[in-house]
Design a protein around this motif. Structure first.
Motif, mmCIF file in Angstrom:
data_model
loop_
_atom_site.group_PDB
_atom_site.id
_atom_site.type_symbol
_atom_site.label_atom_id
_atom_site.label_comp_id
_atom_site.label_asym_id
_atom_site.label_seq_id
_atom_site.Cartn_x
_atom_site.Cartn_y
_atom_site.Cartn_z
ATOM 1 N N HIS A 69 13.992 -6.984 5.573
ATOM 2 C CA HIS A 69 14.535 -5.746 6.120
ATOM 3 C C HIS A 69 14.179 -4.552 5.241
ATOM 4 N N CYS A 70 13.663 -3.509 5.878
ATOM 5 C CA CYS A 70 13.227 -2.346 5.112
ATOM 6 C C CYS A 70 13.862 -1.078 5.699
ATOM 7 N N GLN A 71 14.676 -0.397 4.889
ATOM 8 C CA GLN A 71 15.349 0.820 5.360
ATOM 9 C C GLN A 71 14.359 1.960 5.605
ATOM 10 N N MET A 72 13.223 1.873 4.920
ATOM 11 C CA MET A 72 12.252 2.958 5.082
ATOM 12 C C MET A 72 11.700 3.010 6.517
ATOM 13 N N ARG A 73 11.659 1.889 7.161
ATOM 14 C CA ARG A 73 11.221 1.882 8.570
ATOM 15 C C ARG A 73 12.169 2.762 9.397
ATOM 16 N N ARG A 74 13.476 2.650 9.092
ATOM 17 C CA ARG A 74 14.448 3.501 9.796
ATOM 18 C C ARG A 74 14.129 4.978 9.533
ATOM 19 N N GLY A 75 13.772 5.265 8.285
ATOM 20 C CA GLY A 75 13.434 6.645 7.927
ATOM 21 C C GLY A 75 12.262 7.159 8.755
ATOM 22 N N PHE A 76 11.212 6.328 8.876
ATOM 23 C CA PHE A 76 10.056 6.755 9.668
ATOM 24 C C PHE A 76 10.450 6.950 11.141
ATOM 25 N N ILE A 77 11.204 5.989 11.662
ATOM 26 C CA ILE A 77 11.509 6.006 13.105
ATOM 27 C C ILE A 77 12.536 7.082 13.472
ATOM 28 N N ASN A 127 11.281 -1.668 1.088
ATOM 29 C CA ASN A 127 11.401 -3.078 0.668
ATOM 30 C C ASN A 127 10.055 -3.731 0.977
ATOM 31 N N PRO A 128 9.036 -3.423 0.159
ATOM 32 C CA PRO A 128 7.701 -3.926 0.487
ATOM 33 C C PRO A 128 7.581 -5.432 0.308
ATOM 34 N N GLY A 129 6.639 -5.999 1.003
ATOM 35 C CA GLY A 129 6.420 -7.444 0.912
ATOM 36 C C GLY A 129 5.461 -7.880 1.997
ATOM 37 N N TYR A 130 5.391 -9.179 2.187
ATOM 38 C CA TYR A 130 4.469 -9.749 3.172
ATOM 39 C C TYR A 130 4.663 -9.101 4.558
ATOM 40 N N HIS A 131 5.943 -8.793 4.862
ATOM 41 C CA HIS A 131 6.264 -8.241 6.188
ATOM 42 C C HIS A 131 5.616 -6.874 6.437
ATOM 43 N N CYS A 132 5.122 -6.187 5.390
ATOM 44 C CA CYS A 132 4.431 -4.892 5.588
ATOM 45 C C CYS A 132 3.244 -5.069 6.547
ATOM 46 N N ARG A 133 2.676 -6.293 6.584
ATOM 47 C CA ARG A 133 1.549 -6.551 7.497
ATOM 48 C C ARG A 133 1.910 -6.245 8.945
ATOM 49 N N PHE A 134 3.166 -6.451 9.290
ATOM 50 C CA PHE A 134 3.584 -6.278 10.692
ATOM 51 C C PHE A 134 4.286 -4.935 10.912
ATOM 52 N N CYS A 135 4.301 -4.091 9.896
ATOM 53 C CA CYS A 135 5.015 -2.815 10.005
ATOM 54 C C CYS A 135 4.067 -1.761 10.584
ATOM 55 N N PRO A 136 4.508 -1.037 11.609
ATOM 56 C CA PRO A 136 3.617 -0.046 12.219
ATOM 57 C C PRO A 136 3.262 1.112 11.287
ATOM 58 N N PHE A 137 4.001 1.255 10.167
ATOM 59 C CA PHE A 137 3.771 2.401 9.282
ATOM 60 C C PHE A 137 2.971 2.035 8.038
ATOM 61 N N ASN A 138 2.418 0.830 7.996
ATOM 62 C CA ASN A 138 1.757 0.397 6.762
ATOM 63 C C ASN A 138 0.544 1.267 6.387
ATOM 64 N N SER A 139 -0.019 1.992 7.368
ATOM 65 C CA SER A 139 -1.183 2.823 7.029
ATOM 66 C C SER A 139 -0.767 4.134 6.364
ATOM 67 N N ILE A 140 0.502 4.531 6.500
ATOM 68 C CA ILE A 140 0.911 5.814 5.903
ATOM 69 C C ILE A 140 1.999 5.642 4.846
ATOM 70 N N CYS A 141 2.490 4.421 4.683
ATOM 71 C CA CYS A 141 3.588 4.195 3.735
ATOM 72 C C CYS A 141 3.023 3.958 2.334
ATOM 73 N N GLU A 142 3.450 4.767 1.388
ATOM 74 C CA GLU A 142 2.885 4.640 0.033
ATOM 75 C C GLU A 142 3.370 3.380 -0.681
ATOM 76 N N PHE A 143 4.358 2.696 -0.136
ATOM 77 C CA PHE A 143 4.873 1.477 -0.773
ATOM 78 C C PHE A 143 4.313 0.202 -0.152
ATOM 79 N N SER A 144 3.558 0.379 0.929
ATOM 80 C CA SER A 144 3.057 -0.800 1.635
ATOM 81 C C SER A 144 2.179 -1.665 0.727
ATOM 82 N N VAL A 145 2.315 -2.964 0.823
ATOM 83 C CA VAL A 145 1.454 -3.839 0.030
ATOM 84 C C VAL A 145 0.135 -4.120 0.765
HETATM 85 S S1 SF4 Z 1 4.986 -0.667 5.049
HETATM 86 FE FE1 SF4 Z 1 6.538 0.595 4.032
HETATM 87 S S2 SF4 Z 1 8.024 1.019 5.620
HETATM 88 FE FE2 SF4 Z 1 6.810 -0.723 6.313
HETATM 89 S S3 SF4 Z 1 7.915 -2.562 5.629
HETATM 90 FE FE3 SF4 Z 1 6.415 -2.056 4.033
HETATM 91 S S4 SF4 Z 1 7.558 -0.783 2.598
HETATM 92 FE FE4 SF4 Z 1 8.725 -0.802 4.489
#
Ligand code: SF4
Length: 276
Positions: free
Chosen positions: A27-35, A250-268
């Motif tokens: 679970h990543c709160q930053m996704r809520r921030g983007f959305i 909350n970066p991690g493996y799940h960033c792969r499936f996050c729609p914001f991974n191209s603009i999120c500075e924390f994305s792995v």
């Molecule tokens: S890409 Fe950024 S917003 Fe998306 S899950 Fe990873 S850390 Fe969270």
């Protein structure tokens, strides 16, 4: 919907604020921030507009059910599925979407769940945000958004709110609870129950019913979610640079499936720029 001065809640917001128990790690709160806080920024807007194949399948499946019940004779006609596919302009979609939606239409044609029910509401699925319900309680005030797929009455006059699903994701009871809160304002004369039906797997959930006391406590929880989210939006509006503190990543493996991974500075998984 995201005006900082006006608290609101919805199942979507609830799911962005708090994960279901087994999804805590992802679970990543930053996704809520983007959305919910940065959705009007052009880059975020563009990413939000990209409907995934699963979202498209969900939308077409809902439209398919809607069209079957607006052309009910097609449920009896041997080419009914093909006719609905034409109405949906299914041939404009990718092969995967076409195949899965065709299967959904066949499933529904063979087992039309709503046939013979007294349908009060059946949405197409593309109506946009529903009108909010104003919940004005002695101790809280918020707008509740609850987009119901289908409402019908059972033979004993119980109101049944049915949510259609596609894909493999598990039913989230909280969505049904939000519908039951909405029903107490929209249909106060009825006893209400809610359930899910997966159109792809032909799988029904259990019937979900709750007592008035439980509904009161869920409503209170939604009021807290609305208030907390409104505070976060206000903080962000005051100091945009605090984005990652207000909505912690909350970066991690799940960033792969996050729609914001191209603009999120924390994305792995964000593609790294090579230094010049
Ligand atoms: S890409 Fe950024 S917003 Fe998306 S899950 Fe990873 S850390 Fe969270």
């Amino acid at each position: 919907m995201s005006t900082p001065d006006s608290p609101f809640a919805s199942y979507h917001l609830w799911s962005l604020v708090a994960p279901v128990a087994e999804q805590q790690r992802w679970h990543c709160q930053m996704r809520r921030g983007f959305i919910k806080a940065r959705q009007h920024e052009p880059q975020v807007k563009a990413l939000l507009a990209k409907a995934t194949a699963s979202q498209r399948i969900g939308l077409l499946a809902q439209k398919g059910v809607y069209e079957f019940h607006h052309h009910r004779h097609l449920l009896k006609q041997s080419d009914g599925v093909e006719k609905i596919a034409q109405i949906l302009k299914l041939s404009n979609s990718s092969d995967e979407v076409q195949q899965r939606v065709l299967q959904i239409l066949k499933n529904y044609y063979n087992n039309p769940l709503l046939l013979g029910k007294r349908i009060i509401l059946l949405t197409r699925g593309d109506e946009g945000f529903p009108k909010p319900i104003l919940i004005d309680h002695e101790h809280y005030y918020f707008r509740l958004y609850a987009a119901m797929d289908c409402v019908f009455t059972e033979s004993d006059s119980t109101l049944h709110i049915l949510d259609f699903k596609t894909g493999k994701s598990a039913f989230d009871r909280r969505q049904a609870l939000v519908y039951l809160i909405a029903a107490r304002y929209l249909y106060p004369a009825y006893q209400a129950i809610a359930s899910f039906y997966n159109l792809e797997l032909c799988k029904k959930s259990e019937l979900i019913r709750v007592t008035k006391t439980e509904l009161d406590s869920i409503e209170f929880e939604l009021a807290n979610i609305a208030r907390k989210h409104q505070q976060d939006l206000q903080k962000y509006q005051q100091t945009n640079s605090d984005f990652s503190e207000i909505f912690p990543p909350n970066p991690g493996y799940h960033c792969r499936f996050c729609p914001f991974n191209s603009i999120c500075e924390f994305s792995v998984v964000r593609p790294r720029l090579t230094p010049i």
